[in-house]
Scaffold this motif. Structure first.
Motif, short mmCIF file in Angstrom:
data_model
loop_
_atom_site.label_atom_id
_atom_site.label_comp_id
_atom_site.label_asym_id
_atom_site.label_seq_id
_atom_site.Cartn_x
_atom_site.Cartn_y
_atom_site.Cartn_z
N VAL A 61 40.68 53.32 46.00
CA VAL A 61 41.90 52.51 46.02
C VAL A 61 42.98 53.23 45.23
CG1 VAL A 61 41.19 51.16 43.99
CG2 VAL A 61 42.89 50.23 45.56
N ASN A 62 44.19 53.24 45.76
CA ASN A 62 45.37 53.77 45.09
C ASN A 62 46.27 52.62 44.67
OD1 ASN A 62 44.61 56.42 45.51
ND2 ASN A 62 45.89 56.70 47.32
N MET A 63 46.71 52.63 43.41
CA MET A 63 47.64 51.62 42.91
C MET A 63 48.87 52.34 42.34
SD MET A 63 44.76 49.28 41.01
CE MET A 63 43.65 50.69 40.86
N PHE A 64 50.03 52.02 42.87
CA PHE A 64 51.27 52.64 42.45
C PHE A 64 52.07 51.67 41.59
CE2 PHE A 64 49.87 54.61 46.35
CZ PHE A 64 50.09 55.97 46.13
N PHE A 65 52.61 52.18 40.49
CA PHE A 65 53.37 51.31 39.59
C PHE A 65 54.43 52.13 38.83
CE2 PHE A 65 49.76 52.94 37.22
CZ PHE A 65 50.29 53.28 35.98
N ARG A 66 55.45 51.44 38.38
CA ARG A 66 56.49 52.07 37.54
C ARG A 66 56.26 51.64 36.10
NH1 ARG A 66 59.79 50.89 42.09
NH2 ARG A 66 60.48 52.82 43.12
N ALA A 67 56.31 52.63 35.20
CA ALA A 67 56.08 52.35 33.79
C ALA A 67 56.86 53.36 32.95
CB ALA A 67 54.60 52.40 33.45
N LEU A 92 44.74 59.27 36.80
CA LEU A 92 46.09 58.74 36.66
C LEU A 92 47.06 59.89 36.80
CD1 LEU A 92 47.82 56.20 35.86
CD2 LEU A 92 47.62 56.99 33.49
N ARG A 93 47.96 59.79 37.76
CA ARG A 93 48.87 60.91 38.08
C ARG A 93 50.31 60.43 38.15
NH1 ARG A 93 48.86 65.83 40.69
NH2 ARG A 93 46.64 65.83 41.22
N ILE A 94 51.21 61.24 37.61
CA ILE A 94 52.64 60.97 37.76
C ILE A 94 53.07 61.38 39.16
CG2 ILE A 94 53.31 63.21 36.77
CD1 ILE A 94 55.25 59.90 36.32
N ILE A 95 53.74 60.49 39.87
CA ILE A 95 54.17 60.75 41.24
C ILE A 95 55.64 61.14 41.28
CG2 ILE A 95 54.44 59.74 43.54
CD1 ILE A 95 51.54 60.18 42.75
N ASP A 96 56.46 60.42 40.54
CA ASP A 96 57.91 60.65 40.51
C ASP A 96 58.38 60.49 39.07
OD1 ASP A 96 60.63 60.74 40.77
OD2 ASP A 96 60.79 59.11 42.22
N ALA A 122 59.69 57.25 36.89
CA ALA A 122 58.54 56.74 36.15
C ALA A 122 57.50 56.11 37.07
CB ALA A 122 58.98 55.73 35.08
N LEU A 123 57.31 56.71 38.26
CA LEU A 123 56.35 56.18 39.22
C LEU A 123 55.00 56.88 39.02
CD1 LEU A 123 55.81 54.37 41.72
CD2 LEU A 123 56.46 56.34 43.14
N TRP A 124 53.94 56.07 38.81
CA TRP A 124 52.59 56.57 38.59
C TRP A 124 51.66 56.06 39.67
CZ3 TRP A 124 51.01 59.63 34.40
CH2 TRP A 124 51.98 59.83 33.39
N ARG A 125 50.52 56.77 39.79
CA ARG A 125 49.45 56.30 40.68
C ARG A 125 48.13 56.32 39.92
NH1 ARG A 125 46.98 60.54 44.26
NH2 ARG A 125 45.77 60.72 42.34
N LEU A 126 47.46 55.17 39.93
CA LEU A 126 46.10 55.08 39.42
C LEU A 126 45.16 55.03 40.61
CD1 LEU A 126 44.02 54.67 37.14
CD2 LEU A 126 44.44 52.20 37.33
N MET A 127 44.26 56.03 40.72
CA MET A 127 43.30 56.07 41.81
C MET A 127 41.90 55.81 41.27
SD MET A 127 42.42 59.04 44.61
CE MET A 127 41.24 59.96 43.63
#
Length: 301
Positions: A66-72, A99-103, A107-112
């Motif tokens: 599962v991929n979860m995208f969030f801004r933090a 946990l990877r920074i996407i943008d 401040a867009l991150w992805r927790l996989m």
């Protein structure tokens, strides 16, 4: 010509080419397109592959993620971490996510999460609980998107049939461990692209297109196999992680050992220059062997 909102439905091979049927999904209008060749770059569920009756081989399904995208904003500062782009959470269950920074600008991150089970749905994912487990704290974030997906390890039995060719995820589904999928697909497109041009323009020999499968299928299998090994390296950590969060000499020693494993074992998936660019076409009918020994096939070089 780019045709947007159109879907490929079927194709028929004639003596001189391909007749493809497509539908405009906005208007519902069907039409046929005549062409000399057809290339299916249409992903894991490739209609082109199914139309050619081409099977997939390999380990198959490796699991459900599962991929979860969030801004933090200020995430690393809040958590007391040095700047970085990729983090591997480890707890008493071993490696379970990344946990990877996407943008960075937004401040867009992805927790996989590596494995969630086959019955997981978007609605059943407890995003806050996973984030708490990864960060070690509760943190209010702006949730952006979530998706559940299948991790596959397969290669097509053939990269084409007749005048229909396949490229990209249509012929190799690669675990993202190692990030080998995109470059492998681009390698397919480059190899097939110039050979189609040569054939259509008249300067390619009658067997040139056949070399596409001979060259790219082994390269695809190499990428799939390597990515699958990288995925396997994230499991099998053994027992004895119960002191991982202990403030003690035993805890310090265990964390040092786990750190070494992360760098040397899991970290191999980031040292892949030889995999990305070092493939060679050993059995290609259009590459002439000069008789010298092949250099070592080092994934890192």
């Amino acid at each position: 010509t780019l045709r947007y909102r159109c879907r490929f439905e079927s194709c028929e091979e004639t003596e001189n080419g391909i007749v493809a049927t497509v539908i405009d999904t906005a208007s519902g209008v069907r039409e046929t397109i005549e062409t000399q060749y057809l290339v299916g770059c249409d992903g894991a569920g490739s209609a082109g592959r199914r139309a050619g009756g081409i099977a997939l081989t390999g380990k198959g399904l490796l699991g459900h993620a599962v991929n979860m995208f969030f801004r933090a904003p200020r995430l690393l500062e809040i958590c007391g971490k040095e700047p970085g782009t990729f983090f591997v959470p480890v707890d008493r269950g071993g490696v379970w996510a990344n946990l990877r920074i996407i943008d960075p600008a937004n401040a867009l991150w992805r927790l996989m999460v590596n494995e969630t089970g086959g019955d997981t749905t978007i609605e059943s994912v407890d995003r806050a609980a996973y984030l708490r487990r990864a960060l070690g704290r509760d943190l209010a974030v702006e949730w952006v998107d979530i998706n559940v997906w299948r991790r596959q390890s397969v290669v097509a039995e053939s990269y084409g049939s007749g005048r229909v060719f396949l490229a990209g995820d249509a012929v190799h589904q690669v675990s993202p461990t190692g990030a080998l999928g995109m470059n492998t697909g681009l390698g397919d497109a480059v190899d097939l692209g110039w050979k189609l041009a040569a054939t259509i323009q008249g300067w390619g020999g009658p067997q040139l297109l056949a070399s596409y499968d001979r060259e790219r299928r082994p390269a695809g299998a190499r990428a799939v196999g390597s990515a699958t090994q990288f995925h396997a390296a994230q499991t099998g950590w053994g027992d004895g992680l119960d002191t991982l969060d202990e403030a003690s000499d035993r805890g310090d020693a265990l964390r040092q050992r786990i750190g070494d494993i992360l760098v040397n074992q899991v970290g191999r998936e980031f040292r892949t220059m030889g995999l990305q660019l070092g493939y060679r076409y050993e059995d290609s009918p259009i590459c002439v062997d000069d008789g010298t020994p092949a250099p070592p096939d080092d994934p890192e070089t």
